[in-house]
Design an enzyme around this catalytic site. Structure first.
Site, PDB file in Angstrom:
ATOM      1  N   SER A   1       0.871  -1.194   0.000  1.00  0.00           N
ATOM      2  CA  SER A   1       0.000   0.000   0.000  1.00  0.00           C
ATOM      3  C   SER A   1       0.901   1.235   0.000  1.00  0.00           C
ATOM      4  O   SER A   1       2.078   1.140   0.379  1.00  0.00           O
ATOM      5  CB  SER A   1      -0.841  -0.010   1.281  1.00  0.00           C
ATOM      6  OG  SER A   1      -1.532   1.203   1.428  1.00  0.00           O
TER       7      SER A   1
ATOM      8  N   TYR B   1      -2.189  -0.520  10.734  1.00  0.00           N
ATOM      9  CA  TYR B   1      -2.287  -0.917   9.319  1.00  0.00           C
ATOM     10  C   TYR B   1      -0.977  -0.539   8.620  1.00  0.00           C
ATOM     11  O   TYR B   1      -0.383  -1.353   7.906  1.00  0.00           O
ATOM     12  CB  TYR B   1      -3.473  -0.220   8.657  1.00  0.00           C
ATOM     13  CG  TYR B   1      -3.632  -0.561   7.184  1.00  0.00           C
ATOM     14  CD1 TYR B   1      -4.096  -1.796   6.781  1.00  0.00           C
ATOM     15  CD2 TYR B   1      -3.297   0.369   6.191  1.00  0.00           C
ATOM     16  CE1 TYR B   1      -4.233  -2.112   5.434  1.00  0.00           C
ATOM     17  CE2 TYR B   1      -3.435   0.067   4.852  1.00  0.00           C
ATOM     18  CZ  TYR B   1      -3.904  -1.179   4.473  1.00  0.00           C
ATOM     19  OH  TYR B   1      -4.031  -1.495   3.137  1.00  0.00           O
TER      20      TYR B   1
HETATM   21  N1  LIG Z   1      -8.628  -0.968  -1.392  1.00  0.00           N
HETATM   22  C1  LIG Z   1      -7.629  -0.153  -1.141  1.00  0.00           C
HETATM   23  O1  LIG Z   1      -7.769   1.066  -1.202  1.00  0.00           O
HETATM   24  C2  LIG Z   1      -6.270  -0.725  -0.813  1.00  0.00           C
HETATM   25  C3  LIG Z   1      -5.177   0.136  -0.938  1.00  0.00           C
HETATM   26  C4  LIG Z   1      -3.903  -0.348  -0.668  1.00  0.00           C
HETATM   27  C5  LIG Z   1      -3.752  -1.678  -0.313  1.00  0.00           C
HETATM   28  N2  LIG Z   1      -4.823  -2.494  -0.188  1.00  0.00           N
HETATM   29  C6  LIG Z   1      -4.577  -3.897   0.185  1.00  0.00           C
HETATM   30  O2  LIG Z   1      -5.110  -4.752  -0.804  1.00  0.00           O
HETATM   31  C7  LIG Z   1      -5.401  -6.028  -0.224  1.00  0.00           C
HETATM   32  C8  LIG Z   1      -6.813  -6.427  -0.611  1.00  0.00           C
HETATM   33  O3  LIG Z   1      -7.714  -5.484  -0.035  1.00  0.00           O
HETATM   34  P1  LIG Z   1      -9.072  -5.041  -0.733  1.00  0.00           P
HETATM   35  O4  LIG Z   1      -9.048  -3.575  -0.838  1.00  0.00           O
HETATM   36  O5  LIG Z   1      -9.355  -5.866  -1.928  1.00  0.00           O
HETATM   37  O6  LIG Z   1     -10.073  -5.380   0.474  1.00  0.00           O
HETATM   38  P2  LIG Z   1     -11.361  -6.341   0.560  1.00  0.00           P
HETATM   39  O7  LIG Z   1     -12.286  -6.065  -0.550  1.00  0.00           O
HETATM   40  O8  LIG Z   1     -11.859  -6.177   1.946  1.00  0.00           O
HETATM   41  O9  LIG Z   1     -10.743  -7.793   0.384  1.00  0.00           O
HETATM   42  C9  LIG Z   1      -9.867  -8.311   1.334  1.00  0.00           C
HETATM   43  C10 LIG Z   1      -9.743  -9.804   1.123  1.00  0.00           C
HETATM   44  O10 LIG Z   1      -8.834 -10.338   2.112  1.00  0.00           O
HETATM   45  C11 LIG Z   1      -9.461 -11.459   2.681  1.00  0.00           C
HETATM   46  N3  LIG Z   1      -8.962 -11.815   4.008  1.00  0.00           N
HETATM   47  C12 LIG Z   1      -8.972 -11.098   5.151  1.00  0.00           C
HETATM   48  N4  LIG Z   1      -8.459 -11.831   6.154  1.00  0.00           N
HETATM   49  C13 LIG Z   1      -8.135 -13.040   5.630  1.00  0.00           C
HETATM   50  C14 LIG Z   1      -7.556 -14.228   6.138  1.00  0.00           C
HETATM   51  N5  LIG Z   1      -7.234 -14.355   7.441  1.00  0.00           N
HETATM   52  N6  LIG Z   1      -7.317 -15.276   5.305  1.00  0.00           N
HETATM   53  C15 LIG Z   1      -7.652 -15.177   4.011  1.00  0.00           C
HETATM   54  N7  LIG Z   1      -8.223 -14.097   3.457  1.00  0.00           N
HETATM   55  C16 LIG Z   1      -8.454 -13.041   4.263  1.00  0.00           C
HETATM   56  C17 LIG Z   1     -10.942 -11.108   2.703  1.00  0.00           C
HETATM   57  O11 LIG Z   1     -11.680 -12.289   2.911  1.00  0.00           O
HETATM   58  P3  LIG Z   1     -13.032 -12.376   3.823  1.00  0.00           P
HETATM   59  O12 LIG Z   1     -14.127 -12.090   2.854  1.00  0.00           O
HETATM   60  O13 LIG Z   1     -13.050 -13.793   4.302  1.00  0.00           O
HETATM   61  O14 LIG Z   1     -12.900 -11.356   4.913  1.00  0.00           O
HETATM   62  C18 LIG Z   1     -11.070 -10.527   1.304  1.00  0.00           C
HETATM   63  O15 LIG Z   1     -11.167 -11.544   0.351  1.00  0.00           O
HETATM   64  C19 LIG Z   1      -5.206  -5.872   1.276  1.00  0.00           C
HETATM   65  O16 LIG Z   1      -3.952  -6.421   1.635  1.00  0.00           O
HETATM   66  C20 LIG Z   1      -5.216  -4.374   1.477  1.00  0.00           C
HETATM   67  O17 LIG Z   1      -4.474  -3.988   2.611  1.00  0.00           O
HETATM   68  C21 LIG Z   1      -6.085  -2.047  -0.430  1.00  0.00           C
END
Ligand SMILES: NC(=O)c1ccc[n+]([C@@H]2O[C@H](COP(=O)([O-])OP(=O)(O)OC[C@H]3O[C@@H](n4cnc5c(N)ncnc54)[C@H](OP(=O)(O)O)[C@@H]3O)[C@@H](O)[C@H]2O)c1
Length: 298
Positions: free
Chosen positions: A145, A158
């Site tokens: 991130s 975070y």
């Molecule tokens: N969206 C943004 O703005 C952003 C920006 C920078 C970085 N990121 C990073 O991108 C990555 C994906 O995030 P996202 O934005 O796509 O969020 P999201 O839509 O909330 O998806 C997160 C995913 O991670 C899974 N997860 C959480 N805990 C888990 C575990 N213990 N074992 C396996 N899966 C697990 C969730 O599964 P469940 O459905 O089971 O909870 C979901 O599939 C993260 O690492 C986040 O920090 C996001």
């Protein structure tokens, strides 16, 4: 390496992981879209992906993988290797956000977010590396991130989890290169996924009574991030480009963001300082195999 690759994605039930799984599979790669509890809490998401795979004839398979559970990680990685015969790429994507002033975050909440966002990748990488070593090739890709480079108040733990992930991924980048295995980092900016809706909140709010105006910071930062969030398909497309970049030509870091907040500058400066560190410590020649141009856009 075969141009069509075997890719394991963590956290594929939603957000980037879901889009990455579909995008990569639609380009002819074999994808193991992993998620926790696909028979229960993620049954709907797993079923949607299975239906999509069937209708579009995609090599897209669902596996149960909870990144906080060592045996679950081992099981999924071994199943993937048995079915496909190899693992070319692992995408460490699973993660969540935790908002609130640092003092209001309990020790248990701090431990939990590190367990998912940082130790999750430690577990997954350690599980796949013996397979990649046997192949003499592989790519560990880490979804970090901008918060892995810049500190956002109200997102202390975070940020800490992503700073830790950056360090792990960068050390692997240097250490694994002689074996033909690459480690790279994607640094997304804010994107419209379910992360904002599912954000955990600091549990010990009583600790913030004396913080005055600082108490307004979490809501202000959250508003800015959600109001400027971009289309998450950009991240899935960037991941696809990195996967399809020939081995040996990939960079260490790729910044993908709707906004320029200076992360590229930090990456460029760190790259220079790291190079100086390697010269000064007499290990530059040992690391000559690591490309100098370590950061860029996907
Ligand atoms: N969206 C943004 O703005 C952003 C920006 C920078 C970085 N990121 C990073 O991108 C990555 C994906 O995030 P996202 O934005 O796509 O969020 P999201 O839509 O909330 O998806 C997160 C995913 O991670 C899974 N997860 C959480 N805990 C888990 C575990 N213990 N074992 C396996 N899966 C697990 C969730 O599964 P469940 O459905 O089971 O909870 C979901 O599939 C993260 O690492 C986040 O920090 C996001």
């Amino acid at each position: 390496m075969n141009s069509k690759q075997v890719v394991l994605v963590t956290g594929s039930s939603a957000g980037f992981g879901r889009l990455i799984a579909e995008t990569v599979a639609r380009h002819g790669h074999t994808v193991f879209a992993t998620m926790r509890d696909p028979q229960g809490r993620n049954l709907t998401h797993a079923t949607e992906l299975r239906v999509l795979a069937q209708r579009a004839s995609l090599a897209l398979f669902i596996l149960d993988l909870d990144v906080t559970d060592e045996s679950s990680v081992q099981r999924a990685v071994h199943t993937c290797a048995e079915h496909a015969g190899r693992i070319d790429v692992v995408i460490n994507n699973a993660g969540y956000a935790l908002i609130g002033l640092a003092e209001a975050i309990t020790t248990e909440q701090a431990r939990q977010i590190m367990d998912t966002n940082f130790f999750g990748s430690v577990r997954v990488n350690r599980a796949v590396l013996p397979f990649m070593r046997r192949q003499g090739a592989g790519l560990l890709l880490h979804i970090s991130s901008g918060a892995g480079r810049l500190v956002f108040p109200a997102f202390s733990l975070y940020c800490a989890s992503k700073f830790a992930l950056e360090a792990l991924a960068e050390a692997y980048h240097y250490e694994l290169a002689p074996q033909g295995i690459e480690s790279a980092i994607i640094q997304p900016g804010a994107y419209q996924t379910s992360i904002f809706g599912k954000m955990a909140r600091a549990a010990d709010e009583g600790r913030t009574e004396t913080y005055g105006v600082a108490n307004q910071v979490p809501a202000k930062i959250n508003n800015i991030l959600t109001n400027t969030a971009g289309n998450p398909q950009e991240v899935a497309d960037a991941v696809l480009r990195v996967i399809e970049t020939p081995a040996g030509q990939r960079k260490l870091r790729y910044r993908v963001s709707p906004a320029d907040i200076g992360v590229d500058e930090i990456n460029a400066l760190c790259e220079q300082v790291q190079a100086r560190l390697f010269e000064a410590s007499g290990i530059a020649a040992d690391l000559a195999f690591v490309k100098r141009n370590a950061a860029g856009s996907a």
